[in-house]
Design an enzyme around this catalytic site. Structure first.
Site, mmCIF file in Angstrom:
data_model
loop_
_atom_site.group_PDB
_atom_site.id
_atom_site.type_symbol
_atom_site.label_atom_id
_atom_site.label_comp_id
_atom_site.label_asym_id
_atom_site.label_seq_id
_atom_site.Cartn_x
_atom_site.Cartn_y
_atom_site.Cartn_z
ATOM 1 N N CYS A 44 22.208 41.052 -59.604
ATOM 2 C CA CYS A 44 22.044 40.791 -58.174
ATOM 3 C C CYS A 44 21.117 41.823 -57.554
ATOM 4 C CB CYS A 44 23.408 40.828 -57.486
ATOM 5 S SG CYS A 44 23.371 40.388 -55.728
ATOM 6 N N ASP A 56 21.565 36.348 -58.899
ATOM 7 C CA ASP A 56 21.474 36.143 -57.454
ATOM 8 C C ASP A 56 20.474 37.173 -56.935
ATOM 9 O OD1 ASP A 56 21.778 35.635 -54.790
ATOM 10 O OD2 ASP A 56 23.798 36.455 -54.614
ATOM 11 N N SER A 92 25.744 38.172 -49.127
ATOM 12 C CA SER A 92 26.899 38.014 -50.011
ATOM 13 C C SER A 92 28.098 38.719 -49.390
ATOM 14 C CB SER A 92 26.614 38.629 -51.387
ATOM 15 O OG SER A 92 25.534 37.988 -52.015
ATOM 16 N N TRP A 134 16.655 38.127 -54.591
ATOM 17 C CA TRP A 134 15.836 37.794 -53.437
ATOM 18 C C TRP A 134 14.578 38.656 -53.434
ATOM 19 C CZ3 TRP A 134 20.753 39.905 -53.222
ATOM 20 C CH2 TRP A 134 20.821 41.265 -52.923
#
Length: 285
Positions: free
Chosen positions: A235, A280, A66, A282
C-alpha cells in the site's frame, strides 16, 4: 477576454494544435500544475468575468482514504491517516496546500465533518482465517490499512483467538520526525501480533533505506512466510515504491528457486490471481 497584446500572444501560444504548442502547454501548465487562477495572476490584463471564471472551475471530487482502525477495537470510532500537503507550488508561485488535508488539519477537535464510508468491494482486506500469516508493506500513510489489520488481530487475540504472526515493513524519512504510530506498533510487537521492520530514508549517518531494501535483507523470513501461505499486501506510492517492491519479491523468488525473471513474474501473477498479492496504490507525483 484579454486585450493586452503581449499577454494575448502568451496565452494563444498555449492553445495551438501544433506539436510545439502542445509541448509548451504540457511543460508550462501540466508539469507545473498551474490552475486557472495561476494564469489569471500571470495575466492581470485579462478581464475574465467572475461568473465565467466560476463556470470554468471543475467540481471538487471526494477524497478517499483507507480506514486506519478496526471496529473490533472501537465500533464507534473510525480513523483515517492523512499526510498534510503543504509545500512550494510547482508553478513557482507561493505555497500549495492540499484542499482536503488542510481542511482536516485546521478543524478544531470535536468539529463535525461531512464524510461517508464506502465498501469498494476490494479484496484488500484481512483474510477470514486469523491463522493466515501476513506480509504488509506500507511506507508513509500506506501504513493506514495495516494499522486497522493489526488492531483487529490484537482484539481477536484478547478474545482468546490464536492469531498468526506477521511482518510489517513500514517506511518513513526519519525516526524522530515522521515515524507515525511508533508507540502503537511497538505495542503490537510486544503482544506478538507482528514484527515491525522500519525503513528510514533520511538518516544522516546511514545510506537511504527503503522498504524494498528491507525485503531483500530479510528474504529468508519473507520466503518462509510465503511458503507458509502468507498474504502479501502493498500500500502506498504507485510510481516508485510499488514497482520496487514487486521487483524485490521477484528477486527473492529467483534466489530461492533458481528460476528466471519470466518465471518470477508468472509466480507473482499467480499470487495475484489467488488474492495473495494485493495492491492498493496511488500516484504521488
Amino acid at each position: 477576454y484579454t486585450e493586452c497584446p503581449p499577454e494575448k500572444v502568451k496565452l494563444e501560444a498555449l492553445i495551438g494544435e501544433d506539436d510545439e504548442s502542445k509541448a509548451r502547454y504540457k511543460e508550462e501548465i501540466m508539469a507545473k500544475r498551474k490552475s486557472l487562477i495561476d494564469l489569471l495572476e500571470e495575466c492581470p490584463a485579462c478581464e475574465l468575468p467572475f461568473n465565467v471564471y466560476l463556470e470554468m472551475l471543475p467540481s471538487l471530487r471526494p477524497r478517499y482514504y483507507s480506514i486506519s482502525s478496526s471496529p473490533l477495537q472501537n465500533d464507534r470510532t473510525c480513523s483515517i491517516t492523512v499526510a498534510v500537503v503543504d509545500a512550494p507550488a510547482r508553478s513557482g508561485n507561493g505555497e500549495f496546500e492540499g484542499v482536503c488535508s488542510n481542511y482536516l488539519l485546521h478543524k478544531a477537535e470535536g468539529s463535525v465533518i461531512m464524510a461517508f464510508v464506502r465498501d469498494t468491494g476490494s479484496a484488500f482486506r484481512l483474510p477470514e482465517n486469523p491463522h493466515t500469516p501476513l506480509i504488509m508493506v506500507g511506507p508513509g500513510t500506506g501504513l493506514a490499512p495495516f494499522r486497522g489489520f493489526l488492531q483487529e488481530r490484537a482484539a481477536l487475540k484478547l478474545q482468546g483467538v490464536p492469531v498468526e504472526t506477521s511482518l510489517l515493513f513500514s517506511g518513513n524519512r526519519h525516526p524522530k520526525q515522521d515515524y507515525i504510530y511508533e508507540d502503537e506498533l511497538k505495542n503490537f510487537e510486544e503482544q506478538g501480533i507482528t514484527k515491525v521492520l522500519p525503513a528510514f530514508s533520511r538518516l544522516d549517518s546511514q545510506k537511504k533505506t527503503y522498504v524494498q531494501d528491507l525485503l531483500l535483507e530479510n528474504k529468508d523470513t519473507v520466503w518462509q512466510l510465503i511458503e507458509d501461505g502468507a498474504v502479501i499486501y502493498v500500500c502506498g506510492d504507485a510510481s516508485k515504491m510499488a514497482p520496487g517492491v514487486r521487483k524485490a519479491f521477484a528477486s527473492i523468488y529467483q534466489q530461492k528457486t533458481g528460476a528466471d525473471e519470466q518465471a518470477a513474474e508468472e509466480w507473482l501473477s499467480g499470487l495475484t490471481g489467488q488474492n495473495r498479492y494485493l495492491v492498493d496504490v496511488w500516484a504521488t507525483s
